[in-house]
Enzyme design. Structure first.
Site, PDB file in Angstrom:
ATOM      1  CG  HIS B  76      -1.637   1.311   1.420  1.00  0.00           C
ATOM      2  ND1 HIS B  76      -2.707   1.724   0.641  1.00  0.00           N
ATOM      3  CD2 HIS B  76      -1.413   2.324   2.294  1.00  0.00           C
ATOM      4  CE1 HIS B  76      -3.110   2.924   1.045  1.00  0.00           C
ATOM      5  NE2 HIS B  76      -2.342   3.314   2.044  1.00  0.00           N
ATOM      6  CG  ASP B 105       6.807  16.536 -27.155  1.00  0.00           C
ATOM      7  OD1 ASP B 105       6.860  16.226 -25.944  1.00  0.00           O
ATOM      8  OD2 ASP B 105       6.365  15.779 -28.025  1.00  0.00           O
ATOM      9  CD1 TRP B 140       6.713   3.465   3.929  1.00  0.00           C
ATOM     10  CD2 TRP B 140       7.654   4.299   2.075  1.00  0.00           C
ATOM     11  NE1 TRP B 140       7.113   4.755   4.194  1.00  0.00           N
ATOM     12  CE2 TRP B 140       7.691   5.294   3.075  1.00  0.00           C
ATOM     13  CE3 TRP B 140       8.179   4.595   0.814  1.00  0.00           C
ATOM     14  CZ2 TRP B 140       8.252   6.556   2.871  1.00  0.00           C
ATOM     15  CZ3 TRP B 140       8.741   5.867   0.614  1.00  0.00           C
ATOM     16  CH2 TRP B 140       8.768   6.827   1.637  1.00  0.00           C
ATOM     17  CB  SER B 170      10.494   5.543 -14.279  1.00  0.00           C
ATOM     18  OG  SER B 170       9.378   6.359 -14.508  1.00  0.00           O
ATOM     19  CB  SER B 171      11.640   9.150 -10.608  1.00  0.00           C
ATOM     20  OG  SER B 171      10.545   8.420 -10.183  1.00  0.00           O
ATOM     21  CG  HIS B 254      11.493  14.653   5.124  1.00  0.00           C
ATOM     22  ND1 HIS B 254      10.469  14.217   5.916  1.00  0.00           N
ATOM     23  CD2 HIS B 254      11.217  15.934   4.847  1.00  0.00           C
ATOM     24  CE1 HIS B 254       9.610  15.200   6.115  1.00  0.00           C
ATOM     25  NE2 HIS B 254      10.042  16.260   5.480  1.00  0.00           N
ATOM     26  CD  GLU B 256       9.163  10.078  -3.127  1.00  0.00           C
ATOM     27  OE1 GLU B 256      10.237  10.265  -3.721  1.00  0.00           O
ATOM     28  OE2 GLU B 256       8.096   9.829  -3.708  1.00  0.00           O
ATOM     29  CE1 TYR B 258       8.299  19.638   2.814  1.00  0.00           C
ATOM     30  CE2 TYR B 258      10.182  18.196   3.149  1.00  0.00           C
ATOM     31  CZ  TYR B 258       9.203  19.025   3.666  1.00  0.00           C
ATOM     32  OH  TYR B 258       9.126  19.235   5.007  1.00  0.00           O
ATOM     33  CB  SER B 269       0.051  28.177  -6.726  1.00  0.00           C
ATOM     34  OG  SER B 269       0.497  27.762  -5.465  1.00  0.00           O
ATOM     35  CG  HIS B 303      11.981  14.875  10.809  1.00  0.00           C
ATOM     36  ND1 HIS B 303      11.729  16.059  10.181  1.00  0.00           N
ATOM     37  CD2 HIS B 303      11.381  13.943  10.052  1.00  0.00           C
ATOM     38  CE1 HIS B 303      11.006  15.839   9.094  1.00  0.00           C
ATOM     39  NE2 HIS B 303      10.777  14.557   9.007  1.00  0.00           N
ATOM     40  CG  HIS B 304      11.586  10.343   8.728  1.00  0.00           C
ATOM     41  ND1 HIS B 304      10.256  10.107   8.469  1.00  0.00           N
ATOM     42  CD2 HIS B 304      11.925  11.413   7.978  1.00  0.00           C
ATOM     43  CE1 HIS B 304       9.826  10.983   7.577  1.00  0.00           C
ATOM     44  NE2 HIS B 304      10.816  11.792   7.272  1.00  0.00           N
ATOM     45  CB  THR B 329       4.736  24.988   5.026  1.00  0.00           C
ATOM     46  OG1 THR B 329       5.906  24.241   4.701  1.00  0.00           O
ATOM     47  CG2 THR B 329       3.518  24.212   4.624  1.00  0.00           C
ATOM     48  CE  LYS B 332       4.703  26.503  -1.699  1.00  0.00           C
ATOM     49  NZ  LYS B 332       6.090  26.871  -1.505  1.00  0.00           N
ATOM     50  NE  ARG B 451       3.205   4.314  10.631  1.00  0.00           N
ATOM     51  CZ  ARG B 451       3.937   4.945   9.731  1.00  0.00           C
ATOM     52  NH1 ARG B 451       5.022   5.591  10.084  1.00  0.00           N
ATOM     53  NH2 ARG B 451       3.593   4.956   8.464  1.00  0.00           N
TER      54      ARG B 451
END
Lengths: 341, 600
Positions: B76, B105, B140, B170-171, B254, B256, B258, B269, B303-304, B329, B332, B451
């Site tokens: 998931h 293009d 994950w 790919s990314s 992390h 990731e 963002y 926006s 921080h993880h 943040t 914004k 969790r």
């Protein structure tokens, strides 16, 4: 018009949720929550949480009210409306850059203060060595010569320090009401400590995902008066009483001649295995199988018949890692184990 | 390059039907492929979520066995991150970014096709594991040493490692393409300070991918070596360090976050000004705060890991950087509200989703502060509080932003509006469902529920809340079905949409809906962030159309062949070198065919 009604639903929804929160927390007084801390450290963390919670509620209300108000107030009334084309406002933008920055500096200051207070281990703390295994906890009191599993006793109002080690994967040692988590990492010795302030049995659980039976890696810390604790230590240091009944004696023989002793220890016998929980005083405990099953003779029998059915994934598998036992063997073993007090 | 390409002969093969899709190098078709793939995996990942929620709806249930539950929560997370949110945003970016900057293009059309084929094949590859011995079951985040061969004995982890590598390639290929496209193919007059915000955030995201992905790629290679070639990078007993994995993973993991939220912020926006009939309030602040988030996003990874036993001073430093990132943040959010303020707010579905984004993302931001405060994190980390927090960011944030974008650009992509009534039903079902699913998770976390547990005891006061969450999750499921119904029926019978259905500001609305293969017949001049607004309200004139023939690149199946070869190599790495060699031959053939074929 219908749309405005729909939007007004937003704040209503949140009030319902907030109300639900209060009701639900009120109903679940038996949850292991640090909202009712039972140690000095946990209390400090709860205070910090409350501070941040207060700040968050204020910010939340301000932002959501501004958002909903601006949407409702400036809803398009006719298609040829042309609002003033404002591109920005430096003063405003500086203000709402500084405001959150200042709030966060304050939060950070309190964070630092709390962090310092809870990290300093007192010198005279009672030492406990905790080892995480897939999927149960071993505890050793090196100064007292006591070894147990999944159920730790500690005296009230006395600092207790834990050294944490893992025999396999990463686990995390957590008793919410007594203090925050500390990971148990192979190859690393971590420490944590707390000073319990309330007598009681406190729920603990592994908090780092550690494989199949992660959900069933639970334990309890029993905080008791110094006298009760001393009595417990005294009892634990003795060898268990020799089995009396024939059935129990038969069970002892099954135990000592079987594969059990490869992994389990019973003091005063030849059983000296260390891969599984120490069973010397098994029946002085309230639960077994990593704090998941109430300890009584029936449950022990069910366990010996098919451990996988009670705790899927554990290392005892009938017909594989342990032999399939006959009912007679099971009855005898359960009788013996129930006598290990 | 279009300048000299016009002199080349038109010797182009045309494909029709599914071959047209297999050989396409058109950014719009590729964008649609990305979006369809993400939608498919949204249903896969959503089904996994519903299975988990069903298992957790009461204490001690046996809907899923623990191993299957662990496989499903692992897949998931992996699916929603790599196969839903990222490709949805990449797909919208693919379709819209070239239009927004007035390009014909993407810079590298065939590499663009390679990116989407690797995504599709990589996603399918990873899910094959369910049927051949079990999917990965280590989360994950795949923490060592649980992922080692001793503790994860099936091929699940190998599928995970190799599948993620394919998705990483790919990314990265998509990111390179976005960077070059945005930096080099902008229309005349479109300076960086006139770049639409969605383009800005896509650019920042592309850089984040370029810097973050190599970290996880390296970690995955080390892990593969540990599992199969006897190295000991993460093996403590052999002198390795399980925490090395965590640092490498979160240095990717992390940023990731963002990568998944910045483009969604870009979409919001774009939508807020158009539906408020006002320019974006503080354009520069929003653009530069995105860049700031990009930089600071690389300084917060540990921080993880507050609870792994790092020294308090290190924890304090990462706590500080994590709190600092809340400032851009907050800027914004206030700028967005100020954009609405004093405007003429047109409440259509895209606007609902954009407003929903702000309302929900605020909660995800605020709960982030709890987790940045180290001592509180000690209590909250690895509990359901974090699950609630991250879903307010990634579901309330990213997914609401993505849906806002889909409702906003669907008329551009198909020439049909999505139905407004179904759209609002979708929005409200999803909004209510999401709050009932994820808000109570914060409470559960505070009540001590960890969790990643497949079951829990009945006497801990967790069951009622879990049941509420499960009901909410099913409501989200209904919402997404309404969305699907809306897409299918509107695609067929929807209200026809003009070129500029929303009174838009940016260049994608200056061409037909859907746009022609070459995108633009003529471009308006770009003198501000709102060239189309200027055209409609400021008296600017469209420049005369690019005269004559616009050359289009050749369609090519070589990117697909190359991706297919790579997929077979991956199977070979799991099973036997012979398969890998066959795959390698196909890969080389694809590469050679690609090189030999004229770009067009």
């Amino acid at each position: 018009m219908r749309r405005s009604i729909r939007l007004k639903f937003i704040p209503t929804l949140f009030s319902i949720l907030a109300l639900g929160l209060l009701v639900v927390t009120g109903c679940s007084s038996n949850s292991p929550t640090w909202l009712t801390p039972a140690s000095t450290n946990a209390a400090m963390v709860t205070n910090l949480f409350n501070l941040i919670f207060g700040v968050s509620v204020v910010v939340f209300v301000i932002v959501e009210v501004l958002l909903v108000y601006s949407v409702l107030r400036f809803r398009r009334k006719s298609n040829d409306e042309m609002p003033t084309q404002i591109h920005g406002n430096s003063r405003l933008e500086i203000a709402w850059t500084l405001a959150p920055a200042i709030v966060l500096v304050i939060v950070f200051a309190f964070t630092l203060q709390t962090l310092n207070a809870i990290e300093e281990t007192p010198a005279n703390a009672l030492k406990v060595k905790v080892t995480g295994y897939q999927w149960w906890w071993a505890a050793e009191y090196p100064e007292l010569g006591v070894t147990t599993a999944s159920e730790l006793h500690v005296p009230v109002n006395q600092a207790v320090s834990f050294t944490l080690e893992s025999k396999d994967v990463i686990h995390s040692f957590w008793v919410p009401e007594l203090g925050g988590k500390r990971d148990v990492v192979p190859g690393k010795v971590n420490t944590t400590w707390f000073r319990p302030t309330k007598v009681g049995t406190f729920y603990g659980q592994c908090a780092e995902f550690c494989g199949v039976a992660h959900a069933n890696m639970r334990f309890a810390i029993i905080v008791e008066t110094q006298e009760d604790f001393n009595k417990w230590v005294g009892d634990q240091k003795k060898d268990p009483a020799a089995p009396v009944s024939d059935l129990a004696k038969q069970g002892e023989q099954e135990f000592l001649k079987g594969i059990c002793i490869a992994c389990h220890t019973v003091n005063g016998t030849v059983a000296k295995g260390v891969a599984g929980p120490n069973l010397t005083h098994l029946s002085s405990r309230k639960t077994f199988a990593g704090g998941t099953i109430v300890l009584n003779k029936d449950n022990l029998k069910a366990w010996l018949k098919d451990p996988q059915a009670l705790k899927p994934g554990n290392l005892m598998e009938a017909g594989k890692t342990i032999p399939r036992l006959t009912n007679a063997q099971i009855n005898a073993l359960a009788e013996y184990l129930s006598g290990l007090k | 390059m279009s300048t000299h390409a016009t002199t080349m002969p038109m010797a182009k093969r045309e494909y029709t039907g599914w071959m047209a899709w297999l050989t396409t190098v058109d950014h719009k078709k590729i964008g649609v492929l990305y979006i369809l793939t993400s939608t498919f995996f949204l249903f896969v990942g959503g089904l996994e979520a519903l299975l988990m929620r069903t298992q957790l709806s009461a204490a001690n249930l046996k809907v899923l066995n623990p191993d299957l539950y662990n496989q499903i929560f692992t897949m998931h997370g992996t699916t929603m991150v790599f196969l839903v949110v990222m490709p949805f945003l990449a797909g919208l970016g693919n379709y819209i970014v070239p239009l927004m900057i007035g390009a014909r293009d993407m810079a590298y059309p065939r590499m663009n096709a390679l990116g989407v084929w690797l995504l599709i094949l990589g996603g399918l590859f990873m899910n094959v594991s369910f049927f051949v011995g079990g999917a990965p079951a280590a989360g994950w985040f795949g923490y060592a040493p649980l992922t080692s061969i001793s503790y994860s004995t099936t091929t699940g982890i190998d599928y995970w490692i190799l599948g993620l590598q394919m998705l990483g390639v790919s990314s990265i290929s998509a990111a390179v393409n976005f960077v070059v496209t945005i930096l080099w193919l902008r229309a005349p007059g479109m300076t960086m300070n006139r770049l639409p915000l969605f383009v800005w955030t896509t650019l920042v995201t592309a850089f984040l991918i370029l810097f973050a992905m190599p970290s996880i790629a390296a970690a995955l290679i080390l892990l593969f070596f540990d599992r199969h070639f006897g190295t000991l990078f993460f093996n403590a007993a052999g002198g390795g360090d399980p925490l090395l994995w965590q640092h490498l993973f979160w240095f990717f993991g992390h940023p990731e976050v963002y990568i998944m939220i910045l483009p969604a912020m870009g979409i919001v926006s774009e939508i807020l000004p158009v539906f408020s009939r006002k320019p974006l309030f503080g354009y520069a602040a929003i653009a530069y705060s995105s860049v700031a988030i990009g930089f600071i996003g690389f300084t917060v990874w540990a921080h993880h890991m507050f609870a792994v036993g790092m020294p308090p001073a290190i924890n304090a430093a990462f706590s500080l950087s994590s709190m600092i990132i809340a400032v851009p943040t907050a800027i914004k959010i206030f700028n967005w509200i100020a954009t609405i303020w004093g405007g003429s707010v047109n409440l259509k579905t895209p606007m609902y989703f954009a407003i929903g984004f702000i309302a929900l993302f605020v909660i995800g931001g605020l709960t982030g502060i709890f987790l940045a405060a180290v001592p509180v994190d000690f209590q909250l980390t690895d509990t359901y509080f974090v699950v609630g927090h991250l879903h307010y960011v990634l579901f309330g944030g990213s997914i609401f932003g993505i849906f806002a974008g889909i409702y906003y650009w669907f008329p551009k992509m198909t020439g049909k509006y999505l139905d407004e009534k179904k759209g609002l039903a979708h929005f409200w079902l999803q909004f209510i469902g999401m709050n009932f699913t994820f808000f109570p998770m914060h409470i559960l976390g505070v009540l001590g529920m960890p969790r990643r547990i497949y079951t829990y005891a009945g006497d801990l006061g967790w069951d009622t809340i879990n049941l509420v969450e499960t009901a909410g999750a099913y409501l989200i499921g209904v919402a997404v079905l309404v969305f699907l119904w809306n897409v299918i029926s509107s695609r067929k019978n929807g209200k026809p949409a003009p070129a500029d259905p929303w009174d838009g500001d940016t260049l994608e609305w200056a061409t037909t809906s859907p746009p022609p293969a070459h995108n633009f017949d003529n471009l308006p001049p770009v003198n501000s962030t709102r060239p189309l607004w200027d055209l409609k309200h400021g008296g600017a004139k469209a420049s005369p159309g690019a005269s004559g023939h616009v050359h289009l690149p050749n369609p090519s199946y070589w990117p697909f062949v190359l991706a297919l070869g790579l997929t077979i190599v991956m199977f070979g790495l799991i099973y036997t070198p012979i398969i890998a060699l066959v795959g390698l031959a196909i890969f080389v053939a694809g590469f050679a065919g690609w090189v030999a074929q004229p770009a067009g």
